[in-house]
Enzyme design. Structure first.
Site, mmCIF file in Angstrom:
data_model
loop_
_atom_site.group_PDB
_atom_site.id
_atom_site.type_symbol
_atom_site.label_atom_id
_atom_site.label_comp_id
_atom_site.label_asym_id
_atom_site.label_seq_id
_atom_site.Cartn_x
_atom_site.Cartn_y
_atom_site.Cartn_z
ATOM 1 C CE LYS A 261 38.215 43.224 30.608
ATOM 2 N NZ LYS A 261 38.973 44.441 30.835
ATOM 3 C CE LYS B 218 35.291 39.954 36.934
ATOM 4 N NZ LYS B 218 36.461 40.722 36.807
ATOM 5 C CE LYS C 147 36.201 48.628 36.339
ATOM 6 N NZ LYS C 147 37.088 49.707 36.519
HETATM 7 P P1 AMP Z 1 39.011 46.606 37.440
HETATM 8 O O1 AMP Z 1 37.621 46.993 37.716
HETATM 9 O O2 AMP Z 1 39.090 45.418 36.542
HETATM 10 O O3 AMP Z 1 39.915 47.741 37.056
HETATM 11 O O4 AMP Z 1 39.539 46.073 38.822
HETATM 12 C C1 AMP Z 1 40.093 46.877 39.846
HETATM 13 C C2 AMP Z 1 40.410 46.016 41.034
HETATM 14 O O5 AMP Z 1 39.197 45.496 41.608
HETATM 15 C C3 AMP Z 1 41.271 44.781 40.714
HETATM 16 O O6 AMP Z 1 42.192 44.563 41.765
HETATM 17 C C4 AMP Z 1 40.255 43.676 40.642
HETATM 18 O O7 AMP Z 1 40.831 42.427 40.929
HETATM 19 C C5 AMP Z 1 39.258 44.090 41.705
HETATM 20 N N1 AMP Z 1 37.906 43.539 41.429
HETATM 21 C C6 AMP Z 1 37.169 43.730 40.309
HETATM 22 N N2 AMP Z 1 35.987 43.090 40.395
HETATM 23 C C7 AMP Z 1 35.983 42.472 41.617
HETATM 24 C C8 AMP Z 1 35.035 41.645 42.302
HETATM 25 N N3 AMP Z 1 33.851 41.336 41.774
HETATM 26 N N4 AMP Z 1 35.362 41.194 43.537
HETATM 27 C C9 AMP Z 1 36.556 41.521 44.093
HETATM 28 N N5 AMP Z 1 37.489 42.277 43.500
HETATM 29 C C10 AMP Z 1 37.216 42.758 42.277
#
Ligand code: AMP
Ligand code: TRP
Length: 330
Positions: A116, A198, A201
């Site tokens: 990040k 991956k 967002k």
């Molecule tokens: P975040 O968007 O970083 O708040 O992530 C929320 C949840 O989604 C966390 O448990 C992440 O590990 C999961 N996550 C985020 N991106 C991915 C992805 N590309 N594939 C699988 N899980 C994801």
């Protein structure tokens, strides 16, 4: 089952950016399946979101949006509690105390911070650097046993585990030691436009992800445009065919079919037919999901977040009191 005998699950998502299929398949859909067996708490982690700059008006909307996404995904308030992190002040209080147990060398190992900060470490906030300690506090505050997350969060949950153990060792054994739960398939959904990274967002191209709030027809088009590999065989091979393997994983999880079964169904048919099939599945999923999402009002969500916080406040107070006593401030 007696409530007290169930193990506790805790997880959360940040109210920033657009929630996508990766978040749903890697994290939230797994939570839904854990609700019967575990005592579940799901948090909208707003204090994590502000570690990078947010527009206050948008943040306010996103908090409501995340809670609606939890509900539309099937989080059931009979079995689970949903709340907003900043409503319980003990999160930041425990984070401060854990900061005195965490070491600079622990945080320097965190790969997500390195990604990040992206070579710009001098200018990112201290909050972004310290965020894994706040995450550890979120988890530890509720005596959590199991933390279901996507693969990218494994390192952070392991830090929470280490900090709980170190605290118990330095003071007294008053903290529960949590462990991560990562699903076998779907823990790392890759970008549609680049299956070597991956789904994210914060991706610059909208073709990278399918947001849960995307127009279903637009989402179907994104699937048709997804990057695939050079031969035409619908076969799972993560190393050699990352594009089609990622699409097979998404298809399998959304349609509830084994990957082997899909390979058979599309054998000899090529990528075009396969993508059409997946586009239909994604479209149907989004239509159903959004119907549930749109049926929930903002007022309803505000009320249930408030009542969720009221229900768990005593657990947070109890943990903080135990912690304060063993460190000697109470
Ligand atoms: P975040 O968007 O970083 O708040 O992530 C929320 C949840 O989604 C966390 O448990 C992440 O590990 C999961 N996550 C985020 N991106 C991915 C992805 N590309 N594939 C699988 N899980 C994801
Ligand atoms: N850091 C997590 C993410 O970005 C979100 C999060 C914050 C979390 N606190 C948590 C996840 C506690 C699980 C448990 O995805």
């Amino acid at each position: 089952m007696n409530e007290d005998k169930k193990l506790r699950v805790f997880s959360g998502v940040q109210p920033s950016g657009n929630l996508h299929l990766g978040n749903y398949l890697g994290a939230i859909s797994q939570w839904v399946n854990m609700q019967e067996k575990y005592n579940c708490i799901f948090c909208v982690v707003d204090y994590h979101a502000i570690t990078v700059k947010q527009d206050p008006e948008i943040l306010r909307k996103k908090i409501i949006e995340i809670a609606k996404i939890y509900l539309a995904s099937g989080i059931d308030l009979e079995n689970s509690i949903i709340f907003q992190q900043s409503d319980i002040k003990e999160h930041t209080e425990l984070a401060w105390i854990l900061n005195t147990v965490a070491r600079i060398s622990d945080l320097n190992k965190m790969t997500q911070f390195k990604d990040k900060a992206d070579g710009n470490q001098e200018n990112v906030s201290v909050g972004l650097y310290d965020y894994p300690v706040l995450m550890a506090a979120d988890i530890i505050l509720y005596n959590t046993d199991v933390v279901p997350v996507g693969e990218d969060q494994l390192q952070h949950v392991e830090l929470a585990r280490d900090l709980a153990k170190r605290f118990n060792h330095n003071f007294d054994k008053v903290l529960r030691v949590p462990k991560a739960e990562i699903r076998k398939e779907g823990a790392r959904i890759m970008g549609l436009d680049d299956p070597t990274k991956k789904m994210s967002k914060s991706a610059t191209s909208e073709l990278n992800y399918i947001a849960l709030t995307d127009d279903p027809d637009k989402a179907a088009k994104k699937i048709m445009k997804a990057s695939t590999d050079s031969d035409m065989e619908v076969k799972y091979d993560k190393e050699k065919k990352p594009g089609i393997s990622n699409l097979l994983t998404i298809y399998s999880l959304l349609a509830g079919k084994e990957i082997k079964e899909l390979e058979k169904e599309y054998s000899g048919k090529g990528y075009g037919d396969f993508k059409k099939g997946l586009a239909e599945v994604v479209k149907k999923f989004l239509i159903d999901f959004q119907e549930k999402y749109n049926a929930i009002s903002d007022d309803e969500v505000k009320k249930l977040l408030k009542s969720g916080a009221e229900k768990i406040q005593p657990i947070a107070e109890d943990t903080i009191l135990r912690v304060k006593k063993v460190i000697g401030v109470k």
